[in-house]
Design an enzyme around this catalytic site. Structure first.
Site, mmCIF file in Angstrom:
data_model
loop_
_atom_site.group_PDB
_atom_site.id
_atom_site.type_symbol
_atom_site.label_atom_id
_atom_site.label_comp_id
_atom_site.label_asym_id
_atom_site.label_seq_id
_atom_site.Cartn_x
_atom_site.Cartn_y
_atom_site.Cartn_z
ATOM 1 N N GLY A 11 66.599 25.239 -44.601
ATOM 2 C CA GLY A 11 67.904 26.093 -44.816
ATOM 3 C C GLY A 11 68.254 27.407 -43.802
ATOM 4 N N SER A 12 67.664 27.124 -42.613
ATOM 5 C CA SER A 12 67.860 28.506 -41.899
ATOM 6 C C SER A 12 69.153 28.298 -41.227
ATOM 7 C CB SER A 12 66.976 28.215 -40.793
ATOM 8 O OG SER A 12 67.183 27.126 -39.850
ATOM 9 N N ASN A 13 69.777 27.237 -41.213
ATOM 10 C CA ASN A 13 71.592 27.481 -40.742
ATOM 11 C C ASN A 13 72.340 27.907 -42.051
ATOM 12 O OD1 ASN A 13 72.110 26.319 -38.136
ATOM 13 N ND2 ASN A 13 70.592 24.818 -38.808
ATOM 14 N N LYS A 65 71.703 7.634 -47.542
ATOM 15 C CA LYS A 65 73.162 7.902 -47.587
ATOM 16 C C LYS A 65 73.783 8.278 -49.046
ATOM 17 C CE LYS A 65 73.664 2.958 -49.049
ATOM 18 N NZ LYS A 65 74.440 1.594 -48.829
ATOM 19 N N MET A 92 70.149 15.241 -45.207
ATOM 20 C CA MET A 92 69.837 13.970 -44.568
ATOM 21 C C MET A 92 70.258 12.420 -45.078
ATOM 22 S SD MET A 92 68.183 15.488 -42.333
ATOM 23 C CE MET A 92 67.093 14.180 -41.653
ATOM 24 N N ASN A 109 79.457 19.336 -39.406
ATOM 25 C CA ASN A 109 77.924 19.047 -39.330
ATOM 26 C C ASN A 109 77.249 19.891 -37.868
ATOM 27 O OD1 ASN A 109 75.285 17.810 -39.937
ATOM 28 N ND2 ASN A 109 75.761 16.299 -38.252
ATOM 29 N N HIS A 111 74.125 19.249 -35.132
ATOM 30 C CA HIS A 111 73.097 18.261 -34.760
ATOM 31 C C HIS A 111 72.412 18.905 -33.621
ATOM 32 C CE1 HIS A 111 71.905 14.387 -34.018
ATOM 33 N NE2 HIS A 111 71.746 14.610 -32.730
HETATM 34 C C1 GRF Z 1 68.770 21.453 -37.605
HETATM 35 O O1 GRF Z 1 67.860 21.178 -36.684
HETATM 36 C C2 GRF Z 1 70.077 20.723 -37.712
HETATM 37 O O2 GRF Z 1 70.653 20.782 -36.470
HETATM 38 C C3 GRF Z 1 69.804 19.454 -38.345
HETATM 39 O O3 GRF Z 1 68.934 19.584 -39.566
HETATM 40 C C4 GRF Z 1 68.119 20.792 -39.216
HETATM 41 C C5 GRF Z 1 68.495 21.721 -40.355
HETATM 42 O O4 GRF Z 1 67.533 22.791 -40.152
HETATM 43 N N1 GRF Z 1 70.857 18.534 -38.817
HETATM 44 P P1 GRF Z 1 67.665 24.018 -41.403
HETATM 45 O O5 GRF Z 1 67.336 23.348 -42.768
HETATM 46 O O6 GRF Z 1 69.027 24.712 -41.574
HETATM 47 O O7 GRF Z 1 66.738 25.054 -41.094
#
Ligand code: GRF
Length: 203
Positions: A11-13, A65, A92, A109, A111
């Site tokens: 969850g860093s994003n 899915k 995922m 999303n 990527h």
């Molecule tokens: C990220 O590298 C993103 O590009 C991919 O999954 C990862 C998620 O990382 N889709 P986080 O859980 O947000 O740290």
């Protein structure tokens, strides 16, 4: 913009998005739901400091899915939260027709490559194995394909000679944390129009 963040990992994003809302760089955006298909995923804890409780929702038996009753459980939760935009942050599972139809062009999303290069899993490792000198990350709308939707933003990352998969992924993730909130802010501004595959700013 009422966003729901969906993720399966650390969850860093999600953290970067919460931080951008808190520091005012992503105004007029509210996180109305924080959902995971993994019961002990770190992402579920990322909202605590910001007053948002993470919720595990069983996505069903197919690990790759989101469809059938699992998809319905997510749709119910998203509607109950009044979400208008779905933000995938390391979720995922492939998003199927029911969810796409419920949120047309409103699922985003991130990527970890410069699409259309290296779609699918472990994109940073694919880039390293291929031998490209530049890779990066992409924010895009989700469509029925795998990592094929219209692109909102991208950032390039140079591959170093001594990079490992881990070091390269770490630098890509730093860039993700910059471009994801910024791309969401552009989307929230309501001034983007989809023309063919191109997301063009309108004044
Ligand atoms: C990220 O590298 C993103 O590009 C991919 O999954 C990862 C998620 O990382 N889709 P986080 O859980 O947000 O740290």
């Amino acid at each position: 913009m009422n966003i729901a963040i969906l993720g399966s990992g650390k969850g860093s994003n999600a953290e970067a998005i919460f931080a951008a809302i808190a520091d005012g760089t992503l105004p007029a955006t509210k996180v109305v739901a924080l959902l995971s298909d993994v019961p002990d995923a770190g992402i579920l804890q990322r909202g605590i400091r910001y007053g948002v409780t993470g919720t595990y929702i069983d996505a069903g038996p197919f690990r790759t899915k989101l469809d059938g009753p699992g998809e319905q459980r997510y749709l119910d939760a998203l509607r109950a939260a009044d979400a208008d935009t779905i933000v995938l942050a390391g979720f995922m599972r492939i998003i199927k027709a029911g969810m796409l139809a419920a949120f047309p062009n409103r699922i985003v999303n991130i990527h970890p490559s410069l699409l259309p290069a290296f779609p699918g899993l472990n994109a940073w490792r694919q880039a390293l194995d291929y031998g490209v000198r530049i890779t990066g990350c992409t924010v895009h709308l989700v469509d029925a394909g795998t990592d094929t939707g219209p692109i909102l933003d991208q950032m390039a990352v140079r591959v170093h000679d001594d990079d490992t998969a881990e070091s390269l992924h770490a630098r890509i993730q730093e860039c993700e944390h910059t471009i994801y909130p910024a791309a969401l802010q552009r989307l929230a501004s309501g001034r983007l129009r989809l023309t063919g595959r191109r997301m063009i700013a309108v004044v």
